[in-house]
Design a protein around this motif. Structure first.
Motif, mmCIF file in Angstrom:
data_model
loop_
_atom_site.group_PDB
_atom_site.id
_atom_site.type_symbol
_atom_site.label_atom_id
_atom_site.label_comp_id
_atom_site.label_asym_id
_atom_site.label_seq_id
_atom_site.Cartn_x
_atom_site.Cartn_y
_atom_site.Cartn_z
ATOM 1 N N GLN A 1 -4.826 115.387 -27.433
ATOM 2 C CA GLN A 1 -5.043 115.877 -28.807
ATOM 3 C C GLN A 1 -3.760 116.536 -29.354
ATOM 4 O OE1 GLN A 1 -8.272 116.053 -30.784
ATOM 5 N NE2 GLN A 1 -8.816 118.170 -30.353
ATOM 6 N N ALA A 2 -3.058 117.274 -28.471
ATOM 7 C CA ALA A 2 -1.821 117.945 -28.888
ATOM 8 C C ALA A 2 -0.733 116.928 -29.235
ATOM 9 C CB ALA A 2 -1.346 118.884 -27.775
ATOM 10 N N ILE A 3 -0.621 115.876 -28.424
ATOM 11 C CA ILE A 3 0.368 114.822 -28.717
ATOM 12 C C ILE A 3 -0.010 114.109 -30.015
ATOM 13 C CG2 ILE A 3 1.305 112.598 -27.934
ATOM 14 C CD1 ILE A 3 2.427 114.694 -26.155
ATOM 15 N N HIS A 4 -1.299 113.803 -30.173
ATOM 16 C CA HIS A 4 -1.775 113.148 -31.395
ATOM 17 C C HIS A 4 -1.388 113.991 -32.617
ATOM 18 C CE1 HIS A 4 -5.567 111.148 -33.452
ATOM 19 N NE2 HIS A 4 -4.460 110.864 -34.081
ATOM 20 N N ALA A 5 -1.639 115.294 -32.532
ATOM 21 C CA ALA A 5 -1.318 116.193 -33.654
ATOM 22 C C ALA A 5 0.186 116.242 -33.901
ATOM 23 C CB ALA A 5 -1.853 117.591 -33.364
ATOM 24 N N ALA A 6 0.968 116.296 -32.821
ATOM 25 C CA ALA A 6 2.433 116.346 -32.977
ATOM 26 C C ALA A 6 2.933 115.054 -33.604
ATOM 27 C CB ALA A 6 3.095 116.576 -31.621
ATOM 28 N N PRO B 1 -7.660 115.628 -35.433
ATOM 29 C CA PRO B 1 -7.224 114.686 -36.470
ATOM 30 C C PRO B 1 -8.361 113.946 -37.171
ATOM 31 C CG PRO B 1 -5.728 114.592 -34.629
ATOM 32 C CD PRO B 1 -6.851 115.500 -34.203
ATOM 33 N N GLU B 2 -9.435 113.629 -36.442
ATOM 34 C CA GLU B 2 -10.551 112.912 -37.086
ATOM 35 C C GLU B 2 -11.204 113.777 -38.166
ATOM 36 O OE1 GLU B 2 -10.001 113.189 -33.911
ATOM 37 O OE2 GLU B 2 -9.686 111.128 -33.208
ATOM 38 N N PRO C 1 0.623 116.584 -41.471
ATOM 39 C CA PRO C 1 2.018 116.179 -41.690
ATOM 40 C C PRO C 1 2.867 117.382 -42.115
ATOM 41 C CG PRO C 1 0.535 114.593 -42.682
ATOM 42 C CD PRO C 1 -0.314 115.762 -42.250
ATOM 43 N N GLY C 2 3.958 117.600 -41.414
ATOM 44 C CA GLY C 2 4.872 118.698 -41.733
ATOM 45 C C GLY C 2 4.434 120.051 -41.200
ATOM 46 N N ALA C 3 3.247 120.153 -40.623
ATOM 47 C CA ALA C 3 2.788 121.459 -40.108
ATOM 48 C C ALA C 3 3.723 121.921 -38.993
ATOM 49 C CB ALA C 3 1.354 121.339 -39.578
ATOM 50 N N ASP C 4 4.035 123.214 -38.961
ATOM 51 C CA ASP C 4 4.954 123.677 -37.920
ATOM 52 C C ASP C 4 4.312 124.636 -36.924
ATOM 53 O OD1 ASP C 4 4.762 125.913 -39.458
ATOM 54 O OD2 ASP C 4 6.881 126.012 -39.989
ATOM 55 N N LEU C 5 3.068 125.043 -37.166
ATOM 56 C CA LEU C 5 2.323 125.827 -36.178
ATOM 57 C C LEU C 5 0.917 125.240 -36.115
ATOM 58 C CD1 LEU C 5 2.042 128.188 -34.216
ATOM 59 C CD2 LEU C 5 1.492 129.670 -36.158
ATOM 60 N N ILE C 6 0.632 124.592 -34.994
ATOM 61 C CA ILE C 6 -0.592 123.783 -34.881
ATOM 62 C C ILE C 6 -1.412 124.284 -33.695
ATOM 63 C CG2 ILE C 6 -1.439 121.460 -34.322
ATOM 64 C CD1 ILE C 6 1.061 120.369 -35.748
ATOM 65 N N ALA C 7 -2.711 124.398 -33.904
ATOM 66 C CA ALA C 7 -3.621 124.795 -32.825
ATOM 67 C C ALA C 7 -4.511 123.602 -32.489
ATOM 68 C CB ALA C 7 -4.477 125.973 -33.274
ATOM 69 N N ALA C 8 -4.282 123.006 -31.335
ATOM 70 C CA ALA C 8 -5.095 121.842 -30.947
ATOM 71 C C ALA C 8 -6.535 122.285 -30.684
ATOM 72 C CB ALA C 8 -4.505 121.191 -29.695
ATOM 73 N N ALA D 1 3.978 107.260 -35.411
ATOM 74 C CA ALA D 1 2.693 106.551 -35.346
ATOM 75 C C ALA D 1 1.698 107.440 -34.599
ATOM 76 C CB ALA D 1 2.876 105.234 -34.602
ATOM 77 N N GLU D 2 0.472 107.516 -35.096
ATOM 78 C CA GLU D 2 -0.511 108.428 -34.489
ATOM 79 C C GLU D 2 -0.737 108.146 -33.008
ATOM 80 O OE1 GLU D 2 -4.187 109.380 -36.267
ATOM 81 O OE2 GLU D 2 -3.380 109.502 -38.301
ATOM 82 N N THR D 3 -0.669 106.868 -32.660
ATOM 83 C CA THR D 3 -1.030 106.480 -31.292
ATOM 84 C C THR D 3 0.165 106.516 -30.329
ATOM 85 O OG1 THR D 3 -0.669 104.190 -31.926
ATOM 86 C CG2 THR D 3 -2.934 105.000 -32.054
ATOM 87 N N ALA D 4 1.341 106.899 -30.822
ATOM 88 C CA ALA D 4 2.530 106.845 -29.963
ATOM 89 C C ALA D 4 2.310 107.651 -28.684
ATOM 90 C CB ALA D 4 3.748 107.377 -30.720
ATOM 91 N N GLY D 5 2.549 107.005 -27.561
ATOM 92 C CA GLY D 5 2.435 107.678 -26.268
ATOM 93 C C GLY D 5 1.012 107.867 -25.778
ATOM 94 N N LEU D 6 0.039 107.356 -26.511
ATOM 95 C CA LEU D 6 -1.369 107.624 -26.167
ATOM 96 C C LEU D 6 -2.173 106.337 -26.012
ATOM 97 C CD1 LEU D 6 -2.053 110.545 -28.697
ATOM 98 C CD2 LEU D 6 -1.789 110.745 -26.210
#
Ligand SMILES: NC(=O)c1ccc[n+]([C@@H]2O[C@H](COP(=O)([O-])OP(=O)(O)OC[C@H]3O[C@@H](n4cnc5c(N)ncnc54)[C@H](OP(=O)(O)O)[C@@H]3O)[C@@H](O)[C@H]2O)c1
Length: 343
Positions: free
Chosen positions: A315-320, A126-127, A134-141, A327-332
């Motif tokens: 990183q995977a949670i941040h991306a999701a 993310p940095e 946003p809206g991506a449906d296939l993400i590679a952390a 919120a970017e920080t949710a759960g982290l």
């Protein structure tokens, strides 16, 4: 939102289960393991004994909002259709969809079975590229060692200290959890204890990721050291033009002062003056710092992450979070412990 973890009995899968369990918006709906199917999640991950869920087979996927795949290289590219059919958003932790082109997979891996999807998949550090998520449906952390290295060097590109042609030598020290639960003899306690072992002296695959996303060929060496969690990258940079400490502080502050998960540690007081994995263990923080060596026209950059967090599951949670509009920080938000034993 419902979330599932494929490969949930592994190290990063377990960390994902922990993070999803504590996430304010995600509910852990499914956790897969072939070896431990029908066993409770707590049977494998004792920190999750309170979680009322049993592992299921990976071919029994239920429909969820977000699916995290924490499986070895090759599994996601072979199962991507099933993963996408089961979830609106798929976040893969392996290298299967990280690189942007098939030629790189031919060079660094054994080719790719679904090269037509590489252009569709979004790399997630993310940095570096949160605007793509946003809206991506296939993400590679992003990978652990690449993440540590890229976060260390990125401000130097943004401040024009690096352009991509300079010589940069990177030495990364990694903990045993990087090898996964199926790490084999080299990762056993008896063989690993006390080592500082060059395990990838040259040719580490994360070089490809750094080249792809930073546009820089680095000379890259990885050592296995005696810790469980953590990756510490030391980058020896030889800039073309002299650079001052003030320039560096401006560059690193400019890049990271708004970032929720990057902290600067560059020679202040106390015992922990520079980044080290112990200071970030269990958290999604990356620490970045630097020091000048004018006599040798060298700049040395340090970065440290917890490979299980900023280097994978965090990183995977941040991306999701970004992909689905949370919120970017949710759960982290949790910090690590201090003092603590070897991470
Ligand atoms: N460890 C790290 O620090 C780290 C950091 C960044 C990225 N990664 C990447 O994340 C992925 C997982 O790494 P890890 O360290 O968590 O590995 P791990 O501990 O070995 O776990 C792998 C998991 O995948 C499952 N699995 C294996 N083959 C499968 C298949 N064919 N179908 C479905 N599930 C399968 C395994 O469970 P069952 O065999 O019981 O099904 C296990 O739960 C890897 O691609 C790795 O490169 C790891």
């Amino acid at each position: 939102m419902k979330a599932s973890v494929v490969g949930a009995s592994g190290f990063t899968g377990g960390e994902l289960c922990r993070l999803v369990d504590g996430h304010p918006e995600f509910e852990l709906a499914q956790a897969t393991s072939r070896e431990y199917a029908n066993r409770t999640v707590g049977h494998v991950h004792p920190n999750l004994r309170h979680v009322d869920l049993r592992f299921t087979e990976p071919d029994e996927l239920e429909r969820v909002d977000v699916l995290f795949a924490a499986t070895p290289h090759g599994v996601s590219m072979n199962n991507v259709d099933a993963f996408r059919a089961a979830a609106d958003t798929v976040v893969d932790l392996s290298a299967d969809f990280r690189l942007s082109n098939e030629a790189a997979y031919d060079e660094w891996y054994d080719g790719h079975d679904r090269p037509e999807l590489l252009a569709e998949a979004e790399y997630a550090l993310p940095e570096l590229n949160r605007e793509n998520l946003p809206g991506a449906d296939l993400i590679a952390a992003g990978g652990c060692n690449a993440t540590a290295t890229i976060l260390g060097l990125l401000p130097l590109f943004e401040a024009d200290v690096l352009s991509g042609d300079e010589q940069v030598v990177v030495d990364v020290k990694v903990g045993s959890s990087e090898g996964g639960a199926g790490g084999g003899r080299a990762s056993s306690h008896a063989e690993r204890s006390g080592v500082v072992r060059p395990y990838a002296p040259t040719g580490h695959r994360h070089e490809a990721e750094i080249q792809d996303f930073l546009g820089l060929d680095v000379s890259f060496t990885v050592h296995a050291v005696d810790m469980v969690r953590g990756a510490a990258a030391t980058c020896h940079v030889f800039p073309d033009e002299p650079v001052s400490k003030g320039d560096l502080w401006s560059a690193y502050r400019g890049s990271y002062e708004e970032e929720p998960f990057v902290r600067l540690a560059a020679g202040g007081g106390g015992v922990y003056r520079y980044p080290e994995p112990k200071a970030v263990a269990g958290s999604n923080f990356a620490e970045v710092g630097f020091e000048l060596d004018p006599a040798n026209r060298r700049l040395v950059v340090f970065s440290a992450i917890d490979n299980m967090m900023k280097g994978s599951a965090g990183q995977a949670i941040h991306a999701a979070n970004i992909a689905v509009g949370l919120a970017e920080t949710a759960g982290l938000e949790s910090t690590g412990f201090h003092p603590v034993g070897a991470p």
